[in-house]
Design a protein around this motif. Structure first.
Motif, PDB file in Angstrom:
ATOM      1  N   ASP A   1      21.873  26.234 -45.506  1.00  0.00           N
ATOM      2  CA  ASP A   1      21.401  27.559 -45.357  1.00  0.00           C
ATOM      3  C   ASP A   1      20.844  28.101 -46.643  1.00  0.00           C
ATOM      4  OD1 ASP A   1      22.604  27.683 -42.497  1.00  0.00           O
ATOM      5  OD2 ASP A   1      24.520  28.339 -43.416  1.00  0.00           O
ATOM      6  N   ASN A   2      20.141  27.355 -47.328  1.00  0.00           N
ATOM      7  CA  ASN A   2      19.574  27.850 -48.572  1.00  0.00           C
ATOM      8  C   ASN A   2      18.582  26.701 -48.911  1.00  0.00           C
ATOM      9  OD1 ASN A   2      18.559  28.390 -51.209  1.00  0.00           O
ATOM     10  ND2 ASN A   2      20.582  28.255 -52.038  1.00  0.00           N
ATOM     11  N   PRO A   3      17.265  27.017 -48.484  1.00  0.00           N
ATOM     12  CA  PRO A   3      15.951  26.151 -48.869  1.00  0.00           C
ATOM     13  C   PRO A   3      15.500  26.134 -50.015  1.00  0.00           C
ATOM     14  CG  PRO A   3      15.510  28.171 -47.701  1.00  0.00           C
ATOM     15  CD  PRO A   3      16.702  28.506 -47.877  1.00  0.00           C
ATOM     16  N   ASP A   4      16.009  26.910 -50.942  1.00  0.00           N
ATOM     17  CA  ASP A   4      15.544  27.096 -52.354  1.00  0.00           C
ATOM     18  C   ASP A   4      15.862  25.832 -53.270  1.00  0.00           C
ATOM     19  OD1 ASP A   4      14.179  29.592 -51.624  1.00  0.00           O
ATOM     20  OD2 ASP A   4      15.960  30.836 -52.154  1.00  0.00           O
ATOM     21  N   PHE A   5      16.904  25.281 -52.779  1.00  0.00           N
ATOM     22  CA  PHE A   5      17.183  24.129 -53.724  1.00  0.00           C
ATOM     23  C   PHE A   5      17.063  22.625 -52.864  1.00  0.00           C
ATOM     24  CE2 PHE A   5      20.297  20.897 -55.204  1.00  0.00           C
ATOM     25  CZ  PHE A   5      20.011  20.424 -56.677  1.00  0.00           C
ATOM     26  N   LYS A   6      16.598  21.692 -53.508  1.00  0.00           N
ATOM     27  CA  LYS A   6      16.467  20.298 -52.816  1.00  0.00           C
ATOM     28  C   LYS A   6      16.821  19.094 -54.059  1.00  0.00           C
ATOM     29  CE  LYS A   6      13.693  21.426 -49.018  1.00  0.00           C
ATOM     30  NZ  LYS A   6      13.396  22.936 -49.240  1.00  0.00           N
ATOM     31  N   TYR A   7      17.458  18.184 -54.000  1.00  0.00           N
ATOM     32  CA  TYR A   7      17.613  17.030 -54.856  1.00  0.00           C
ATOM     33  C   TYR A   7      17.380  15.815 -53.947  1.00  0.00           C
ATOM     34  CZ  TYR A   7      19.883  14.129 -58.332  1.00  0.00           C
ATOM     35  OH  TYR A   7      20.178  13.384 -59.171  1.00  0.00           O
ATOM     36  N   VAL A   8      16.616  14.955 -54.535  1.00  0.00           N
ATOM     37  CA  VAL A   8      16.110  13.690 -53.718  1.00  0.00           C
ATOM     38  C   VAL A   8      16.489  12.554 -54.849  1.00  0.00           C
ATOM     39  CG1 VAL A   8      14.192  12.371 -52.918  1.00  0.00           C
ATOM     40  CG2 VAL A   8      14.168  14.812 -52.721  1.00  0.00           C
ATOM     41  N   VAL A   9      17.302  11.508 -54.337  1.00  0.00           N
ATOM     42  CA  VAL A   9      17.778  10.574 -54.919  1.00  0.00           C
ATOM     43  C   VAL A   9      17.419   9.146 -54.380  1.00  0.00           C
ATOM     44  CG1 VAL A   9      20.179  10.722 -54.253  1.00  0.00           C
ATOM     45  CG2 VAL A   9      19.638   9.382 -56.224  1.00  0.00           C
ATOM     46  N   MET A  10      16.958   8.298 -55.109  1.00  0.00           N
ATOM     47  CA  MET A  10      16.320   6.780 -54.497  1.00  0.00           C
ATOM     48  C   MET A  10      17.524   6.174 -54.544  1.00  0.00           C
ATOM     49  SD  MET A  10      12.996   7.020 -54.320  1.00  0.00           S
ATOM     50  CE  MET A  10      12.268   5.475 -54.361  1.00  0.00           C
ATOM     51  N   PRO A  11      17.276   5.328 -53.330  1.00  0.00           N
ATOM     52  CA  PRO A  11      18.913   4.124 -53.226  1.00  0.00           C
ATOM     53  C   PRO A  11      18.679   3.310 -54.192  1.00  0.00           C
ATOM     54  CG  PRO A  11      16.962   3.974 -51.532  1.00  0.00           C
ATOM     55  CD  PRO A  11      16.469   5.009 -52.181  1.00  0.00           C
ATOM     56  N   MET A  12      19.533   2.471 -54.294  1.00  0.00           N
ATOM     57  CA  MET A  12      19.290   1.157 -55.349  1.00  0.00           C
ATOM     58  C   MET A  12      20.022   0.076 -54.432  1.00  0.00           C
ATOM     59  SD  MET A  12      22.327   1.861 -58.267  1.00  0.00           S
ATOM     60  CE  MET A  12      21.916   0.479 -59.302  1.00  0.00           C
ATOM     61  N   ARG A  13      19.817  -1.245 -55.015  1.00  0.00           N
ATOM     62  CA  ARG A  13      19.981  -2.474 -54.161  1.00  0.00           C
ATOM     63  C   ARG A  13      21.566  -2.819 -54.767  1.00  0.00           C
ATOM     64  NH1 ARG A  13      16.783  -5.226 -51.051  1.00  0.00           N
ATOM     65  NH2 ARG A  13      14.996  -4.464 -52.051  1.00  0.00           N
ATOM     66  N   ILE A  14      22.530  -2.892 -54.190  1.00  0.00           N
ATOM     67  CA  ILE A  14      23.743  -3.231 -54.481  1.00  0.00           C
ATOM     68  C   ILE A  14      24.282  -4.793 -54.135  1.00  0.00           C
ATOM     69  CG2 ILE A  14      26.347  -2.859 -54.355  1.00  0.00           C
ATOM     70  CD1 ILE A  14      25.020  -0.345 -55.321  1.00  0.00           C
TER      71      ILE A  14
ATOM     72  N   VAL B   1      10.525  22.206 -61.178  1.00  0.00           N
ATOM     73  CA  VAL B   1      10.698  20.792 -60.684  1.00  0.00           C
ATOM     74  C   VAL B   1      10.985  19.594 -61.833  1.00  0.00           C
ATOM     75  CG1 VAL B   1       9.706  18.910 -59.222  1.00  0.00           C
ATOM     76  CG2 VAL B   1       9.190  21.228 -58.596  1.00  0.00           C
ATOM     77  N   ALA B   2      11.781  18.917 -61.719  1.00  0.00           N
ATOM     78  CA  ALA B   2      11.911  17.852 -62.726  1.00  0.00           C
ATOM     79  C   ALA B   2      12.415  16.568 -62.023  1.00  0.00           C
ATOM     80  CB  ALA B   2      13.190  18.251 -63.705  1.00  0.00           C
ATOM     81  N   THR B   3      11.762  15.399 -62.617  1.00  0.00           N
ATOM     82  CA  THR B   3      12.016  14.055 -62.254  1.00  0.00           C
ATOM     83  C   THR B   3      11.929  13.099 -63.278  1.00  0.00           C
ATOM     84  OG1 THR B   3      11.272  12.432 -60.642  1.00  0.00           O
ATOM     85  CG2 THR B   3       9.358  13.716 -61.485  1.00  0.00           C
ATOM     86  N   ASP B   4      12.698  11.838 -63.250  1.00  0.00           N
ATOM     87  CA  ASP B   4      12.599  10.786 -63.976  1.00  0.00           C
ATOM     88  C   ASP B   4      12.240   9.521 -63.241  1.00  0.00           C
ATOM     89  OD1 ASP B   4      14.756  10.103 -62.797  1.00  0.00           O
ATOM     90  OD2 ASP B   4      16.125  10.022 -64.172  1.00  0.00           O
ATOM     91  N   GLY B   5      11.558   9.710 -62.089  1.00  0.00           N
ATOM     92  CA  GLY B   5      11.160   8.486 -61.278  1.00  0.00           C
ATOM     93  C   GLY B   5      11.998   8.018 -60.292  1.00  0.00           C
ATOM     94  N   HIS B   6      13.420   8.298 -60.642  1.00  0.00           N
ATOM     95  CA  HIS B   6      14.556   7.637 -59.875  1.00  0.00           C
ATOM     96  C   HIS B   6      15.115   8.807 -58.972  1.00  0.00           C
ATOM     97  CE1 HIS B   6      14.589   4.064 -62.054  1.00  0.00           C
ATOM     98  NE2 HIS B   6      14.420   4.848 -63.119  1.00  0.00           N
ATOM     99  N   ARG B   7      15.053  10.247 -59.363  1.00  0.00           N
ATOM    100  CA  ARG B   7      15.548  11.316 -58.493  1.00  0.00           C
ATOM    101  C   ARG B   7      14.449  12.416 -59.074  1.00  0.00           C
ATOM    102  NH1 ARG B   7      20.062  12.928 -62.261  1.00  0.00           N
ATOM    103  NH2 ARG B   7      19.488  12.162 -64.389  1.00  0.00           N
ATOM    104  N   LEU B   8      14.661  13.522 -58.067  1.00  0.00           N
ATOM    105  CA  LEU B   8      14.004  14.584 -58.282  1.00  0.00           C
ATOM    106  C   LEU B   8      14.784  15.779 -57.872  1.00  0.00           C
ATOM    107  CD1 LEU B   8      10.134  15.339 -57.445  1.00  0.00           C
ATOM    108  CD2 LEU B   8      11.815  16.641 -56.354  1.00  0.00           C
ATOM    109  N   ALA B   9      14.613  16.900 -58.793  1.00  0.00           N
ATOM    110  CA  ALA B   9      15.311  18.326 -58.386  1.00  0.00           C
ATOM    111  C   ALA B   9      14.366  19.486 -58.247  1.00  0.00           C
ATOM    112  CB  ALA B   9      16.399  18.532 -59.677  1.00  0.00           C
ATOM    113  N   PHE B  10      14.517  20.215 -57.254  1.00  0.00           N
ATOM    114  CA  PHE B  10      13.590  21.162 -56.974  1.00  0.00           C
ATOM    115  C   PHE B  10      14.200  22.436 -56.580  1.00  0.00           C
ATOM    116  CE2 PHE B  10      12.048  24.027 -53.610  1.00  0.00           C
ATOM    117  CZ  PHE B  10      10.765  24.236 -53.638  1.00  0.00           C
ATOM    118  N   CYS B  11      13.690  23.455 -57.242  1.00  0.00           N
ATOM    119  CA  CYS B  11      14.414  25.040 -57.284  1.00  0.00           C
ATOM    120  C   CYS B  11      13.412  25.728 -57.293  1.00  0.00           C
ATOM    121  CB  CYS B  11      15.308  25.201 -58.187  1.00  0.00           C
ATOM    122  SG  CYS B  11      16.265  26.712 -58.146  1.00  0.00           S
ATOM    123  N   GLN B  12      13.407  26.986 -56.123  1.00  0.00           N
ATOM    124  CA  GLN B  12      12.481  28.034 -56.290  1.00  0.00           C
ATOM    125  C   GLN B  12      13.413  29.358 -56.236  1.00  0.00           C
ATOM    126  OE1 GLN B  12      10.147  27.601 -52.923  1.00  0.00           O
ATOM    127  NE2 GLN B  12      11.355  28.329 -51.584  1.00  0.00           N
TER     128      GLN B  12
END
Length: 368
Positions: free
Chosen positions: A355-368, A172-183
């Motif tokens: 069909d692949n539960p082993d990878f997820k990527y979360v990204v926070m929204p930003m105000r435009i 898992v890696a994150t910089d506080g604005h997005r997060l990547a997960f792989c197993q």
């Protein structure tokens, strides 16, 4: 005393392996050097920055003597790279100078004593030991590395979280604005354990690991991780601190989702990114049944608009993102399709592989 006699390429390989972590400017000048030790034919090459240490070995020694010295890593590497590829090279140590000779070329380099070189002390006990194929570990790191923070004051984000959990090894890696997960699932069973491996170590391992099934031996101690593969040993300090709870960050139960061609979405975002400014990398995404509209503007009132057809029947959502965070993940993935799940305009988006539960990527929204 002659230390080494071999071909240029045979000597170049171990030097390239260990020289990646050597820094030119350091508070301790000797850390710009590599440690060369010879016992008969066996020659070891070692470098460290006191946080990470890499050692490799080669049977290229000349004579039965035992000797050791340290020499400037970059200079030695530059010399060898500049020599003819087919030539033989000898390295001789005499009067605190290392002489490198190939054909009619000769270089005399200053050395510092091997006894003064500060090697990293290996941990006495390890809490966990396991093996993974090189390509599996490389895959784990490749899938999440781009989300690591760089020089964040929250030092625990400047690295990668490695989790052993049951039969799974998770990165898992994150910089506080997005997060990547792989197993990845293994045939081994682990007691749950979490460690944070520093960013520099991860980048170095990505360079050193190869796409093959050769095993990597990982040994984890309280404040250290040791990896051994082929003829390389890497020891790294771990980052202290509490990594954010990634299970709470990854959204669950989103009902608004669609699947789209990764390449099509990537190219649309790349075109929209042209009209963003260096300081403000925002793109606006308007999702409505059957349609995804991507737009961007800049301070000069210039605009880019991209419209894509999507198989979507959910809510109308108007949301902004940092386009770099979206491009990073799409460039990194190798799949044909990606799945995008959304809550509302103020919720983070979840990007995954169908069909692949082993990878997820979360990204926070930003105000435009």
């Amino acid at each position: 005393m002659q230390l080494v006699k071999t071909t240029r390429d045979t000597l170049l390989r171990p030097l390239q392996i260990v020289s990646g972590i050597v820094e030119r400017r350091h508070t301790m000048p000797i850390l710009a050097n590599i440690l060369i030790r010879k016992e008969g034919e066996a020659v070891s090459f070692l470098s460290t920055d006191t946080e990470v240490q890499i050692t490799t070995n080669a049977n290229i020694g000349s004579g039965a003597d035992v000797a050791g010295t340290t020499v400037a890593a970059r200079k030695l590497l530059d010399i060898l790279r500049a020599l003819p590829e087919s030539g033989d090279v000898t390295m001789t140590l005499l009067n605190k100078r290392l002489t490198v000779q190939s054909g009619k070329s000769r270089f005399a380099l200053q050395t510092l004593a091997a006894e003064e070189f500060p090697t990293v002390q290996e941990a006495e006990t390890f809490n966990a030991s396991f093996t993974l194929p090189q390509k599996t570990l490389k895959h784990l790191f490749n899938m999440v590395h781009f989300a690591m923070a760089q020089q964040d004051i929250r030092y625990y984000l400047n690295g990668l979280l490695l989790v052993l959990d049951g039969e799974n090894v998770i990165a898992v890696a994150t910089d506080g604005h997005r997060l990547a997960f792989c197993q990845v699932k293994t045939e081994q069973a682990f007691e749950r354990q979490e460690v944070i491996i520093p960013r520099k170590t991860i980048i170095e391992l990505q360079r050193l690991l190869e796409e093959n099934d050769e095993p990597v031996q990982l040994d984890i101690a309280a404040n250290q991780v040791k990896l051994g593969f082929t003829d390389i040993e890497l020891i790294s300090k771990l980052v202290e601190g509490k990594f954010p709870d990634y299970t709470r960050v990854i959204p669950k139960g989103y009902k608004n989702d669609f699947t789209i061609s990764r390449d099509e979405l990537l190219r649309s975002l790349q075109r929209a990114a042209i009209m963003t400014s260096d300081k403000f990398k925002g793109v606006r995404c308007i999702i409505s049944p059957g349609s995804l509209k991507i737009s961007s503007t800049n301070a000069d009132q210039e605009e880019a608009v991209e419209e894509l057809e999507i198989d979507y029947g959910g809510d109308n959502i108007d949301i902004g993102f940092n386009v770099t965070y979206l491009l990073d993940v799409l460039n990194n993935l190798k799949c044909d399709q990606v799945n995008v799940s959304l809550g509302d305009s103020n919720s983070s988006a979840l990007i995954s592989i169908p069909d692949n539960p082993d990878f997820k990527y979360v990204v926070m929204p930003m105000r435009i």
